[in-house]
Motif scaffolding. Structure first.
Motif, mmCIF file in Angstrom:
data_model
loop_
_atom_site.group_PDB
_atom_site.id
_atom_site.type_symbol
_atom_site.label_atom_id
_atom_site.label_comp_id
_atom_site.label_asym_id
_atom_site.label_seq_id
_atom_site.Cartn_x
_atom_site.Cartn_y
_atom_site.Cartn_z
ATOM 1 N N ILE A 228 0.869 -1.171 0.000
ATOM 2 C CA ILE A 228 0.000 0.000 0.000
ATOM 3 C C ILE A 228 0.913 1.230 0.000
ATOM 4 O O ILE A 228 1.737 1.387 0.903
ATOM 5 N N PRO A 229 0.800 2.103 -1.005
ATOM 6 C CA PRO A 229 1.761 3.204 -1.146
ATOM 7 C C PRO A 229 1.870 4.093 0.092
ATOM 8 O O PRO A 229 2.971 4.446 0.498
ATOM 9 N N PHE A 230 0.749 4.448 0.705
ATOM 10 C CA PHE A 230 0.800 5.330 1.874
ATOM 11 C C PHE A 230 1.564 4.665 3.023
ATOM 12 O O PHE A 230 2.426 5.284 3.646
ATOM 13 N N LEU A 231 1.266 3.403 3.297
ATOM 14 C CA LEU A 231 1.939 2.708 4.390
ATOM 15 C C LEU A 231 3.406 2.454 4.082
ATOM 16 O O LEU A 231 4.252 2.514 4.976
ATOM 17 N N SER A 232 3.719 2.164 2.834
ATOM 18 C CA SER A 232 5.119 1.955 2.460
ATOM 19 C C SER A 232 5.944 3.208 2.719
ATOM 20 O O SER A 232 7.039 3.142 3.269
ATOM 21 N N LYS A 233 5.402 4.370 2.332
ATOM 22 C CA LYS A 233 6.109 5.628 2.568
ATOM 23 C C LYS A 233 6.233 5.911 4.060
ATOM 24 O O LYS A 233 7.264 6.376 4.535
ATOM 25 N N LEU A 234 5.181 5.598 4.823
ATOM 26 C CA LEU A 234 5.208 5.826 6.265
ATOM 27 C C LEU A 234 6.275 4.966 6.934
ATOM 28 O O LEU A 234 7.077 5.455 7.736
ATOM 29 N N LYS B 294 9.724 6.291 6.105
ATOM 30 C CA LYS B 294 10.037 7.475 6.906
ATOM 31 C C LYS B 294 10.398 7.080 8.335
ATOM 32 O O LYS B 294 11.340 7.604 8.916
#
Length: 132
Positions: free
Chosen positions: A115-121, A124
């Motif tokens: 999931i793109p949002f979770l991957s970026k989170l 970070k």
């Protein structure tokens, strides 16, 4: 590829049951018996997985002595039926002991989740915890 022995599989099971009892003890409003049982299972499973000598070597390194004292002191306080204070001490000790492993775990979770949002989170979080 590294081979996992039968004894290490038992250790993984003990760690899993220990985490289950810890979670269940927290969900049941800090039940001291479940928390103590979870702590004992977790530590014995860890010692079986990586070996007793390496476990003692990990916990009693000079730079990790403060985290070890808080972690083991928290376990002792939980065994003395003061679960809330004991779990707070354990959590602080756990964070101090395993802070070097958090970037690795967050990086793994970031690559595991598609999931793109979770991957970026998770990326970070892995970057910010590696600086600390």
């Amino acid at each position: 590829m590294m081979e996992i022995t039968e004894l290490q599989k038992i250790g993984v099971g003990l760690v899993g049951f220990g985490m289950f009892f810890l979670l269940f003890g927290v969900l049941l409003y800090m039940d001291a018996v479940l928390l103590a049982f979870g702590n004992i299972l977790f530590l014995s499973g860890l010692a079986i997985i990586i070996g007793l000598r390496r476990t003692v070597g990990f916990f009693f390194q000079k730079q990790k002595l403060m985290g070890t004292s808080f972690f083991l002191g928290g376990i002792l306080i939980v065994l003395l039926k003061w679960p809330i204070l004991g779990m707070l001490l354990e959590t602080y000790g756990f964070i101090n002991l395993f802070r070097n492993f958090f970037p690795i775990a967050f990086g793994f979770l970031g690559s595991l989740v598609n999931i793109p949002f979770l991957s970026k989170l998770f990326q970070k979080l892995g970057e910010t915890t590696s600086i600390v």
